[in-house]
Design an enzyme around this catalytic site. Structure first.
Site, PDB file in Angstrom:
ATOM      1  CG  ASP A   9      -2.140  -0.928   1.007  1.00 53.81           C
ATOM      2  OD1 ASP A   9      -2.277  -1.481  -0.101  1.00 53.81           O
ATOM      3  OD2 ASP A   9      -2.923  -1.092   1.957  1.00 53.81           O
ATOM      4  CD  GLU A  57      -3.100   8.189   6.966  1.00 54.98           C
ATOM      5  OE1 GLU A  57      -1.916   8.254   6.555  1.00 54.98           O
ATOM      6  OE2 GLU A  57      -3.780   7.157   6.881  1.00 54.98           O
ATOM      7  CG  ASP A  85       0.522  10.917  22.113  1.00 51.76           C
ATOM      8  OD1 ASP A  85       0.657  11.785  23.002  1.00 51.76           O
ATOM      9  OD2 ASP A  85       0.807   9.720  22.290  1.00 51.76           O
ATOM     10  CB  THR A 124      -8.955  -0.079   5.862  1.00 51.84           C
ATOM     11  OG1 THR A 124      -8.513   0.444   4.606  1.00 51.84           O
ATOM     12  CG2 THR A 124     -10.432  -0.423   5.780  1.00 51.84           C
TER      13      THR A 124
END
Length: 290
Positions: free
Chosen positions: A73, A147, A176, A187
Site C-alpha cells: 500500500d 490521511e 499525541d 482501513t
C-alpha cells in the site's frame, strides 16, 4: 490501451519470476511499457529485464493509459502521488503482506493482465484530501489519499489541536496527534486509532484523535463537502504534518485548511473484487479460528 506505466519497490528475490512473467505478458499483448527511473534499476540489475524493452519515466512529465503499482500500500500511495491529477487509473499488485489498495495477489496478476488488455475490469474513484496553509507555507505534498496526520515532535508532551468545521469550533483536542482520513484511509492509520471503517465511495471524512487526553474525545464522521481548519499548539512551537506518511515540520503559526480535492484517484480492480470481500480476506471478518 496502448501504453502502461510501472512504478514499484524492490521486493523479495522469490518474486522475480512473477516480475519477468508480467513483462512478458505485457509485451505479448503488444503494449508499450514505461518504468519509473528508480525502479528500472532494480528491474535491470536484479530481475534481469532488458532495459531496451521499456522507456524511462523521469519526473512527472509522463502519460499512459494505466499504471501498475508493484509493492504494498505504501508503494500504491507513492504511485498515486506521482499520478496526481492526470487521471491515469492505477492497478495495485501486492508483492508485500496486507494490502487494501494493492489487493491483487501475484497469483491473480497473470489472469488479471489478460482481463485488463480486454477491458474486463472496473474503475473506482477515490477521494483525496487537499491542504493549504494560512501563511503561504509551501506544503511538500498537499494531497492525501489515506490521511493527514498531525503529530507531535517531542517525546513527552501532548499537542493541542483546535479543529473547526465550516468555521464552527468542533473540538480542542489534547492528544499525541490527530488524523483526518478519507474513506480509503479508514482501513489504515485511522482504524488503529479507533476510527470507523467506511466503504470507499462514502462521501465522508473521519477525524480521529491519537491517544487523546480525555476518553470522551471519540472519532467523528463528517461530510466531505465541509472545510476543516486545524490550529496546533505545542511546547516545541512546531509540529509534524504527515500526508500519507510524507512528513513535514510546520511551525505553530501555520494553520491548515483541509477540503476535498477537485480530482480523484482512479483505482482499477477485478470485477469480482468487492470491498466487503477485502474486509473478509484481509481482516479475517467472519473467520472462526477456534
Amino acid at each position: 490501451m496502448r501504453k502502461v506505466l510501472i512504478f514499484g519497490n524492490s521486493f523479495r528475490v522469490n518474486r522475480l519470476p512473477q516480475m519477468q512473467q508480467l513483462f512478458s505478458q505485457l509485451r505479448n499483448h503488444g503494449l508499450d511499457i514505461a518504468v519509473d527511473a528508480q525502479f528500472s534499476q532494480f528491474l535491470t540489475q536484479e530481475a534481469g529485464i532488458d532495459a531496451h524493452l521499456f522507456e524511462i519515466i523521469e519526473g512527472n512529465d509522463f502519460s499512459g493509459d494505466v499504471a501498475f503499482s508493484l509493492g504494498g500500500d505504501g508503494t500504491f500511495l507513492n504511485t498515486a502521488a506521482r499520478i496526481g491529477s492526470k487521471g491515469i487509473p492505477i492497478i495495485g499488485i501486492n508483492t508485500g503482506h496486507l494490502g487494501f489498495l494493492a489487493d491483487i495477489t501475484n497469483d491473480e496478476a497473470s489472469t488479471f493482465i489478460n482481463d485488463i488488455a480486454s477491458g474486463n475490469y472496473k474503475v473506482e474513484q477515490r477521494t483525496l484530501l487537499e491542504a493549504s496553509a494560512n501563511n503561504n507555507e509551501k506544503l511538500i505534498q498537499p494531497f492525501a489519499l489515506n490521511e493527514l496526520a498531525i503529530l507531535k515532535q517531542d517525546l513527552s508532551s501532548m499537542i493541542t489541536i483546535e479543529a473547526r468545521v465550516d468555521g464552527e469550533l468542533l473540538n480542542t483536542y489534547k492528544a499525541d496527534g490527530l488524523l483526518i482520513a478519507t474513506p480509503t484511509g479508514s482501513t489504515a492509520y485511522a482504524m488503529s486509532a479507533g476510527g470507523p471503517i467506511t466503504t470507499p465511495n462514502t462521501p465522508v471524512f473521519i477525524i480521529a484523535p491519537i491517544a487523546p487526553h480525555s476518553l470522551t474525545m471519540r472519532p467523528i464522521v463528517l461530510p466531505d463537502n465541509c472545510t476543516i481548519e486545524l490550529k496546533t499548539e505545542s511546547r516545541s512551537q512546531s509540529y509534524l504534518a504527515a500526508f500519507d506518511g510524507r512528513s513535514q515540520v510546520l511551525n505553530c503559526e501555520t494553520t491548515l485548511t483541509l477540503q476535498r480535492a477537485n480530482y480523484h484517484i482512479n483505482v482499477i480492480r477485478p470485477n469480482d473484487h468487492t470491498f466487503f470481500n477485502t474486509l473478509k480476506n484481509k481482516l479475517m471478518w467472519g473467520a472462526d479460528n477456534r
